[in-house]
Design a protein around this motif. Structure first.
Motif, PDB file in Angstrom:
ATOM      1  N   LYS A  42       3.913  -0.876 -10.683  1.00  0.00           N
ATOM      2  CA  LYS A  42       3.708   0.583 -10.794  1.00  0.00           C
ATOM      3  C   LYS A  42       5.037   1.304 -11.007  1.00  0.00           C
ATOM      4  O   LYS A  42       6.035   0.940 -10.392  1.00  0.00           O
ATOM      5  N   ASN A  63      -1.151   0.744  -9.770  1.00  0.00           N
ATOM      6  CA  ASN A  63      -1.783   1.730  -8.889  1.00  0.00           C
ATOM      7  C   ASN A  63      -2.345   2.944  -9.608  1.00  0.00           C
ATOM      8  O   ASN A  63      -3.202   3.623  -9.066  1.00  0.00           O
ATOM      9  N   ILE A 170      -2.875  -2.508   3.976  1.00  0.00           N
ATOM     10  CA  ILE A 170      -1.494  -2.010   4.004  1.00  0.00           C
ATOM     11  C   ILE A 170      -1.264  -1.546   5.444  1.00  0.00           C
ATOM     12  O   ILE A 170      -1.573  -0.407   5.785  1.00  0.00           O
ATOM     13  N   MET A 210       3.917  -7.368   1.651  1.00  0.00           N
ATOM     14  CA  MET A 210       4.645  -6.591   0.661  1.00  0.00           C
ATOM     15  C   MET A 210       6.133  -6.915   0.840  1.00  0.00           C
ATOM     16  O   MET A 210       6.482  -7.841   1.569  1.00  0.00           O
ATOM     17  N   SER A 211       7.004  -6.167   0.185  1.00  0.00           N
ATOM     18  CA  SER A 211       8.429  -6.529   0.238  1.00  0.00           C
ATOM     19  C   SER A 211       8.965  -6.553   1.670  1.00  0.00           C
ATOM     20  O   SER A 211       9.861  -7.324   1.991  1.00  0.00           O
ATOM     21  N   ARG A 226       1.789  -9.098  -2.426  1.00  0.00           N
ATOM     22  CA  ARG A 226       2.000  -8.038  -3.418  1.00  0.00           C
ATOM     23  C   ARG A 226       3.430  -7.522  -3.330  1.00  0.00           C
ATOM     24  O   ARG A 226       3.737  -6.681  -2.486  1.00  0.00           O
ATOM     25  N   GLY A 228       6.562  -5.495  -4.962  1.00  0.00           N
ATOM     26  CA  GLY A 228       7.029  -4.548  -5.968  1.00  0.00           C
ATOM     27  C   GLY A 228       8.540  -4.481  -5.960  1.00  0.00           C
ATOM     28  O   GLY A 228       9.231  -5.072  -6.797  1.00  0.00           O
ATOM     29  N   THR A 229       9.072  -3.766  -4.975  1.00  0.00           N
ATOM     30  CA  THR A 229      10.512  -3.534  -4.858  1.00  0.00           C
ATOM     31  C   THR A 229      11.322  -4.825  -4.932  1.00  0.00           C
ATOM     32  O   THR A 229      12.373  -4.858  -5.582  1.00  0.00           O
ATOM     33  N   ARG A 235      11.679   2.073  -6.453  1.00  0.00           N
ATOM     34  CA  ARG A 235      10.996   3.001  -7.340  1.00  0.00           C
ATOM     35  C   ARG A 235      11.563   4.403  -7.156  1.00  0.00           C
ATOM     36  O   ARG A 235      11.933   4.777  -6.055  1.00  0.00           O
TER      37      ARG A 235
HETATM   38  C1  LIG Z   1       3.409  -0.283  -4.085  1.00  0.00           C
HETATM   39  C2  LIG Z   1       2.494  -1.254  -3.453  1.00  0.00           C
HETATM   40  C3  LIG Z   1       2.917  -2.557  -3.127  1.00  0.00           C
HETATM   41  C4  LIG Z   1       4.346  -3.051  -3.333  1.00  0.00           C
HETATM   42  O1  LIG Z   1       5.158  -2.530  -2.327  1.00  0.00           O
HETATM   43  P1  LIG Z   1       6.696  -2.972  -2.202  1.00  0.00           P
HETATM   44  O2  LIG Z   1       7.043  -2.502  -0.821  1.00  0.00           O
HETATM   45  O3  LIG Z   1       7.440  -2.278  -3.272  1.00  0.00           O
HETATM   46  O4  LIG Z   1       6.745  -4.454  -2.311  1.00  0.00           O
HETATM   47  C5  LIG Z   1       1.986  -3.423  -2.604  1.00  0.00           C
HETATM   48  N1  LIG Z   1       0.708  -3.055  -2.388  1.00  0.00           N
HETATM   49  C6  LIG Z   1       0.267  -1.823  -2.677  1.00  0.00           C
HETATM   50  C7  LIG Z   1      -1.155  -1.482  -2.424  1.00  0.00           C
HETATM   51  C8  LIG Z   1       1.144  -0.884  -3.198  1.00  0.00           C
HETATM   52  O5  LIG Z   1       0.683   0.353  -3.466  1.00  0.00           O
END
Ligand SMILES: *Cc1c(COP(=O)(O)O)cnc(C)c1O
Length: 238
Positions: A42, A63, A170, A210-211, A226, A228-229, A235
Motif C-alpha cells: 500500500k 488496502n 491486527i 506485521m513488521s 503481512r 510492509g515497512t 510509508r
Molecule cells: C499496513 C498493513 C500491514 C503492514 O504493516 P507494517 O507494519 O508496515 O509491516 C499489515 N497488515 C495490514 C492489515 C495493514 O493494513
C-alpha cells in the motif's frame, strides 16, 4: 533515488525480511514452508512491486481499492502474482474486490461476505476469505468480536463462491514478545475452535504478524505474515 539505488535498497530489505522470517520459523521449530510472506505494498509504486516480483515475491497485499486497481493494471504482465485485499471494505467496493483479488482478509460482516460471493465472477476460482477478528477488543476498530465469530463463520462458510480459509487480526500495539504473543495466541485458539465446529471448511490460515510483531506471530502459528515497512520502507503519512 535512481532506479539502481531503488533496486539495491529494496533488494537488501527484501532479503533481510526473508531472513527474518526464516530465523523466526527456525526458532519456533516450524518448517520453512509453514508461513508465507505477504508483501504489503500500500502507498508504494507499481515499480517497487515489479522489483519485488523480480526477486521472487508473488503474494502482495493492498488496502486501498482505487490505488490497487491502478497498480494491478500496470502489472498485468506479471505471471503468478496473487493479490490480497487487506483494507477496510465498504459495500460499494465489493464488486471490484470480488473481480480483481484472490484473497480478502478483512471480512467482518455477513453483508459484505454475501456481496463478495454474489459478485465473484463464476469463471474465477472461489474467493479466499479470512475473517478479521477484533482480538484486542478495541472500541471502534474493525473486526468481529470473538464471541460473534463462530456464528459469522458458519454463515460465511455456507456461501457458494467463497472459501473460508481462516482468520486475520491486527492486535493493539504491545511492547515485548510476551505481551505481543497474548492476542496472537487467542487468534490461534479461535481458529482451532472453528476447525472443530466447521470440520468441512478449508480453515488453514492464520493471517497475523506485521513488521513489529513478526517473531511473536510465527511463534503462535502464523501461516501468512503481512510485512510492509520491513520490505518497502516507511510509508508517508498523510
Ligand atoms: C499496513 C498493513 C500491514 C503492514 O504493516 P507494517 O507494519 O508496515 O509491516 C499489515 N497488515 C495490514 C492489515 C495493514 O493494513
Amino acid at each position: 533515488m535512481t532506479d539502481n539505488a531503488l533496486n539495491e535498497s529494496l533488494g537488501y530489505a527484501y532479503e533481510q525480511a526473508r531472513e527474518r522470517l526464516r530465523k523466526a520459523l527456525e526458532n519456533a521449530g516450524r518448517a520453512q514452508d509453514a508461513a508465507t510472506l505477504l508483501a504489503v505494498s500500500k502507498t508504494k509504486p507499481a515499480a517497487m512491486i515489479r522489483q519485488a516480483w523480480q526477486l521472487g515475491q508473488r503474494e502482495f497485499g493492498e488496502n486501498y481499492l482505487q490505488e490497487a486497481l491502478e497498480k494491478q493494471a500496470e502489472l498485468a504482465d506479471l505471471d503468478g502474482i496473487v493479490w490480497h485485499f487487506i483494507g477496510p471494505l465498504q459495500s460499494n467496493k465489493t464488486r471490484s474486490v470480488a473481480e480483481h483479488f484472490d484473497w480478502v482478509h478483512s471480512v467482518d460482516r455477513l453483508k459484505i461476505a454475501k456481496r463478495l460471493s454474489e459478485q465473484r465472477p463464476t469463471n474465477l476460482a472461489p474467493l479466499n476469505i479470512c475473517l478479521q477478528v477484533n482480538i484486542s477488543r478495541e472500541e471502534s476498530k474493525a473486526g468481529v468480536l470473538p464471541e460473534a465469530l463462530e456464528a459469522l463463520a458458519k454463515e460465511v462458510a455456507a456461501l457458494p463462491n467463497l472459501r473460508l480459509r481462516g482468520l486475520m487480526a491486527i492486535p493493539a500495539p504491545a511492547e515485548g514478545l510476551d505481551a505481543q504473543r497474548q492476542p496472537l495466541a487467542a487468534l490461534r485458539e479461535a481458529l482451532t475452535n472453528l476447525q472443530s465446529s466447521l470440520p468441512d471448511a478449508p480453515l488453514d490460515t492464520l493471517s497475523m504478524g506485521m513488521s513489529d510483531d513478526l517473531e511473536a506471530a510465527v511463534l503462535e502459528g502464523a501461516t501468512l505474515v503481512r510485512l510492509g515497512t520491513a520490505i518497502f520502507g516507511a510509508r508517508q503519512t498523510a
